[in-house]
Every structure is written in C-alpha cells, then in structure tokens.
Design a protein around this motif. Structure first.
Motif, PDB file in Angstrom:
ATOM      1  N   TYR A  49       0.827  -1.206   0.000  1.00 35.45           N
ATOM      2  CA  TYR A  49       0.000   0.000   0.000  1.00 35.45           C
ATOM      3  C   TYR A  49       0.865   1.262   0.000  1.00 35.45           C
ATOM      4  CZ  TYR A  49      -2.842  -3.808   1.851  1.00 35.45           C
ATOM      5  OH  TYR A  49      -3.452  -5.020   2.038  1.00 35.45           O
ATOM      6  N   ARG A 110      -6.076   5.759  -4.077  1.00 32.28           N
ATOM      7  CA  ARG A 110      -7.496   5.647  -3.750  1.00 32.28           C
ATOM      8  C   ARG A 110      -7.929   4.176  -3.724  1.00 32.28           C
ATOM      9  NH1 ARG A 110     -11.272   7.715  -8.294  1.00 32.28           N
ATOM     10  NH2 ARG A 110      -9.665   9.331  -8.323  1.00 32.28           N
ATOM     11  N   ASN A 113      -5.587   2.024  -0.808  1.00 28.91           N
ATOM     12  CA  ASN A 113      -5.993   2.259   0.578  1.00 28.91           C
ATOM     13  C   ASN A 113      -7.334   1.603   0.881  1.00 28.91           C
ATOM     14  OD1 ASN A 113      -3.686   3.690   1.106  1.00 28.91           O
ATOM     15  ND2 ASN A 113      -4.651   5.704   1.177  1.00 28.91           N
ATOM     16  N   TYR A 114      -8.240   1.675  -0.085  1.00 23.64           N
ATOM     17  CA  TYR A 114      -9.533   1.007   0.081  1.00 23.64           C
ATOM     18  C   TYR A 114      -9.328  -0.506   0.147  1.00 23.64           C
ATOM     19  CZ  TYR A 114     -14.384  -0.360  -0.939  1.00 23.64           C
ATOM     20  OH  TYR A 114     -15.643  -0.915  -0.883  1.00 23.64           O
ATOM     21  N   SER A 115      -8.424  -1.016  -0.668  1.00 28.23           N
ATOM     22  CA  SER A 115      -8.148  -2.447  -0.685  1.00 28.23           C
ATOM     23  C   SER A 115      -7.566  -2.915   0.646  1.00 28.23           C
ATOM     24  CB  SER A 115      -7.178  -2.775  -1.824  1.00 28.23           C
ATOM     25  OG  SER A 115      -7.097  -4.161  -2.042  1.00 28.23           O
ATOM     26  N   ASP A 117      -8.226  -1.691   3.564  1.00 27.25           N
ATOM     27  CA  ASP A 117      -9.342  -1.765   4.509  1.00 27.25           C
ATOM     28  C   ASP A 117     -10.257  -2.956   4.205  1.00 27.25           C
ATOM     29  OD1 ASP A 117      -8.272   0.543   5.574  1.00 27.25           O
ATOM     30  OD2 ASP A 117      -9.679   1.879   4.552  1.00 27.25           O
ATOM     31  N   CYS A 118     -10.451  -3.228   2.914  1.00 30.47           N
ATOM     32  CA  CYS A 118     -11.306  -4.362   2.535  1.00 30.47           C
ATOM     33  C   CYS A 118     -10.692  -5.693   2.963  1.00 30.47           C
ATOM     34  CB  CYS A 118     -11.548  -4.367   1.026  1.00 30.47           C
ATOM     35  SG  CYS A 118     -12.651  -3.055   0.446  1.00 30.47           S
ATOM     36  N   GLY A 392      -9.917  -4.383  -2.896  1.00 27.42           N
ATOM     37  CA  GLY A 392     -10.599  -3.115  -3.118  1.00 27.42           C
ATOM     38  C   GLY A 392     -11.268  -3.024  -4.460  1.00 27.42           C
ATOM     39  N   ALA A 396     -15.326  -3.103  -5.141  1.00 25.71           N
ATOM     40  CA  ALA A 396     -15.921  -1.924  -5.784  1.00 25.71           C
ATOM     41  C   ALA A 396     -16.632  -2.289  -7.077  1.00 25.71           C
ATOM     42  CB  ALA A 396     -14.843  -0.877  -6.041  1.00 25.71           C
ATOM     43  N   GLY A 407     -17.578   1.775  -2.715  1.00 26.00           N
ATOM     44  CA  GLY A 407     -16.914   2.464  -1.616  1.00 26.00           C
ATOM     45  C   GLY A 407     -15.880   3.474  -2.039  1.00 26.00           C
ATOM     46  N   ILE A 408     -15.570   3.539  -3.330  1.00 26.31           N
ATOM     47  CA  ILE A 408     -14.630   4.542  -3.853  1.00 26.31           C
ATOM     48  C   ILE A 408     -15.235   5.205  -5.083  1.00 26.31           C
ATOM     49  CG2 ILE A 408     -12.500   3.515  -2.990  1.00 26.31           C
ATOM     50  CD1 ILE A 408     -12.110   2.253  -5.770  1.00 26.31           C
TER      51      ILE A 408
END
Length: 420
Positions: A49, A110, A113-115, A117-118, A392, A396, A407-408
């Motif tokens: 990340y 973008r 970072n979402y990945s 958290d996922c 992520g 998505a 979520g993004i």
C-alpha cells in the motif's frame, strides 16, 4: 442476478467472492486447471500500500537508460515490430511528468488504501491461510543519493497518510536483523509500516473455495474464444471447452494482460501491455539469516519476501510481448540480489524459477467499472499491484455490478479516460 466472471486470477476471484457474498449466481471461467495459475502464481508477495506509485514518473526515462547498462539490470527492452508495444512506451513516456504523476498516484492510492481496509474486513469474516505477515516493507538504500531521492516519496506518503519510518543503518538492522551480516552494503532505508506480505496464489485458492461455498461455479480448462454482443449488450461468452456458450445478466472481464485481445473485437481498445517479470522461490535454511518481511532493493528493483518457510525473490521488467519463456539466465538478477543480502537465509541451489506477465497501463492506474456495453464491466490492468489492489477493486466492481454505490469514486478509473 447471474454474473459471469472472465478470469480466475486474484482479481477475478475476489470479484467473484464479493458478488457471491451479495447473492449473485456467479460463474467463473478460466483456461487454466485451477485458480491463480498465471500472473497471480508466484509474484513478489507484497501487499504494498505504501509503495503504490505509477512507473511513469519524472526522471524515469533517464533512469531507464542507466538501468539498461547495469550487469544485474532491472529493465530489459527487446526491440520488436509491434506497434502496440511502441504505442504503450510512448504513452508511458508522456506520463513521465510531475502533473501526470500526481494525478495517477492519487487514483492508484485511492484503490490501494480502500483495498487495505477491505482485506482487513475480509480477514475478520473468513479464515484464510496464505502466510500473512503484517510487518511492513523495508525499501533498502545502498547509497546516500538514494536516501536523498526518497525525500520526494516521503512527501507523497505524508500527503496520502501512508505511515512510514526513515531509518539509518542501525534502524534497518533492527527491522530486519539478518541484514547485520551485510551492513556495509547499505546506508539506510524507508520502512512502510502498513504494508503486509502474503502468498497471492494461496490466497486466491483459499478465497476460490470460500466463493464456491457461497455458490460460485468455477469452470477451469475453458479457453474464452470471444464475447458475443447484440447491439449495446453482451449476449454470451463463447468458450472452446465443454462449457461452450455461457450466458448471464452481467459480465466482468478480469483477464489481466489478455483483456485487450478479447475486448478489441467488440470495439474496446485498452492500452494494456504485458510487462514480463521473474521470480524465484527458495526453501528457508536459517530463520535468523533470512528476511522477516519484504525488503525492496532500490538499486536493482528486486523484492525479497518471507512467505512462511520459503523466500520469494521477484523483480525485473522485460518488454518482450507475450513471451512466457523462462530462459537459462532469466533469473540471474533476482538470484544475485538474494545471495548478496541474505547469503545464508535460503537455498538458492533449490530455487524454483517462474515468469509472469503483468498487465500494465501506461499511466499505472487499472481500468475498472462500466463500458459502452450496459452489462459489461472491467477489472483489469493492475500492473505490479494486482495483489495489493485485489480486494478493493474486486469489491468496488462487484458493488457496481449489483447496483450498489461503491466504496470509492470511479472518476479517472474507467475506460473513459482512454476514450473508450
């Protein structure tokens, strides 16, 4: 809803999982005999990340020229009569400026970072065994010049709230004790503390099993021949295997470097080109002499990653079309780096070599989301970051297919940025 996913690599399988979790009737097609058999098979093992950046960056053209003359060089370019290759190279060069780098970096972070958290959420839901470690990545600098050059990276990391530590030689050894034996070979490092490591193929296999338990059907050994379209919608997927013609309500193309060849006949032209990479996997000899997480050698652009009782060493970028040949000296560079930094950690004489094709876009950002066909979606072009971005982008795109708000934000991530 019936959804057909094309490809059973880490991107296709994560997409299938999130679709099945939401109640879709999922069919996954892949030409290989099992999941994660191509680009996902033996990659570097980094969930990086903090190192999410486009290859196209200011200064890269000059660096690339220098790399071509190194003995253990990270870049090979084999001139070919291949218009797609030269178009891709020129498009990448056009992105090697500060403005494009900042734009592309923001888009990529973008997703990553979402990945991150996922994946955290996913691991709280299901038990998956894939040699996960959460000890960060150490970017190792052999020269003071590399330390100074990292200041720009530090500014970007701070901008995107990616945690890091700047380490001197002693700090690097504290993070990776085995480096004490070769302390004279480096001067410092940058430690990306939020990064993880894990075996991508083992993750893909385990998640495929979870997806199947939710009702997803996996059809292996089925080569996809073409996408059949009627007006503005996909009508079916035609395969050469026993499955034959497969129909659904929606379709997701997650075929990595092979997506452009499948999509071009239906009018979708993606600038994704295969960039060949190499790895070796060697058995552990001595835990105290081996890496504990991932070390990225900044000089050679080679990653050394601990995966349980194995060490994975991966790197190089070879521009040579769709060749999957593993030549006699193909893994010399990665062998050199692991022998140089961890000479007693693993048994190089028993190393297993591998090569895979990374699906690279010229701007570094994958291609996600809708297309000109109302029921066809894309999840491809992740380059070296498919493992990092898998959860992520899979979640998505699955949300988008199922009519949920993802979520993004998909702005700048779709094929529309290429006029498609």
């Amino acid at each position: 809803m019936r959804v057909v996913v094309l490809g059973a690599g880490v991107i296709g399988v994560t997409t299938a999982y999130y679709l099945a979790k939401q109640g879709a009737e999922v069919t996954v097609l892949d030409r290989q005999p099992g999941p994660g058999m191509e680009t996902s098979f033996a990659n570097a093992g980094e969930l990086s990340y903090g190192m999410t950046s486009p290859w196209a960056a200011p200064g890269i053209p000059l660096k690339a020229l220098k790399w071509l003359f190194m003995k253990y060089r990270p870049l090979f370019i084999w001139p070919r009569i291949d218009p797609a290759m030269w178009r891709w190279c020129l498009a990448m060069l056009a992105n090697c400026n500060a403005a494009s780098y900042a734009l592309n970096k923001g888009r990529m972070v973008r997703i990553s970072n979402y990945s991150r958290d996922c994946l955290t959420e996913l691991l709280g839901e299901v038990e998956l065994d894939f040699d996960l470690r959460e000890r960060g990545t150490l970017q190792l600098f052999r020269t003071e010049k590399q330390v100074k050059a990292s200041l720009a990276d530090q500014a970007v990391l701070a901008e995107f709230d990616s945690p890091f530590e700047v380490l001197d030689r002693e700090g690097c050894i504290a993070a990776e004790p085995a480096l004490a034996a070769v302390a004279e070979k480096f001067v410092g490092g940058l430690r990306l503390t939020a990064d993880r490591t894990g075996d991508c193929r083992r993750f893909t296999m385990a998640l495929a099993e979870k997806s199947a338990s939710l009702g997803a059907a996996f059809h292996y050994g089925d080569t996809i021949k073409r996408i059949a379209v009627e007006r503005d919608r996909v009508a079916a997927i035609e395969t050469t295997g026993e499955t034959g013609r497969v129909t659904g309500d929606s379709y997701v193309c997650a075929m990595g470097p092979y997506a452009p060849g499948l999509l071009k006949p239906i009018g979708i032209k993606l600038p994704i080109y295969p960039i060949k990479g190499y790895s070796i996997t060697l058995p552990l000899l001595d835990d105290k002499a081996a890496p504990q997480s991932t070390i990225m050698d900044e000089t050679h652009k080679v990653a050394i990653t601990r995966l349980g009782d194995r060490i994975r060493v991966a790197g190089q970028a070879e521009i040579t079309g769709y060749s999957s040949k593993l030549g006699k000296h193909a893994t010399d560079s990665v062998r050199h780096v692991v022998s140089d930094l961890f000479p007693k950690g693993g048994d190089v004489s028993r190393a297993q070599g591998w090569t895979g094709l990374r699906p690279m876009t010229p701007d570094g950002t994958p291609v996600l989301g809708p297309t000109r066909y109302g029921n066809l979606f894309l999840n491809t072009g992740h380059g070296t970051l498919g493992w990092t971005m898998a959860c992520g982008s899979g979640r998505a795109v699955a949300d988008l297919v199922m009519g949920k708000a993802p979520g993004i934000d998909f702005d700048g991530l779709t094929a529309a940025r290429y006029g498609q």
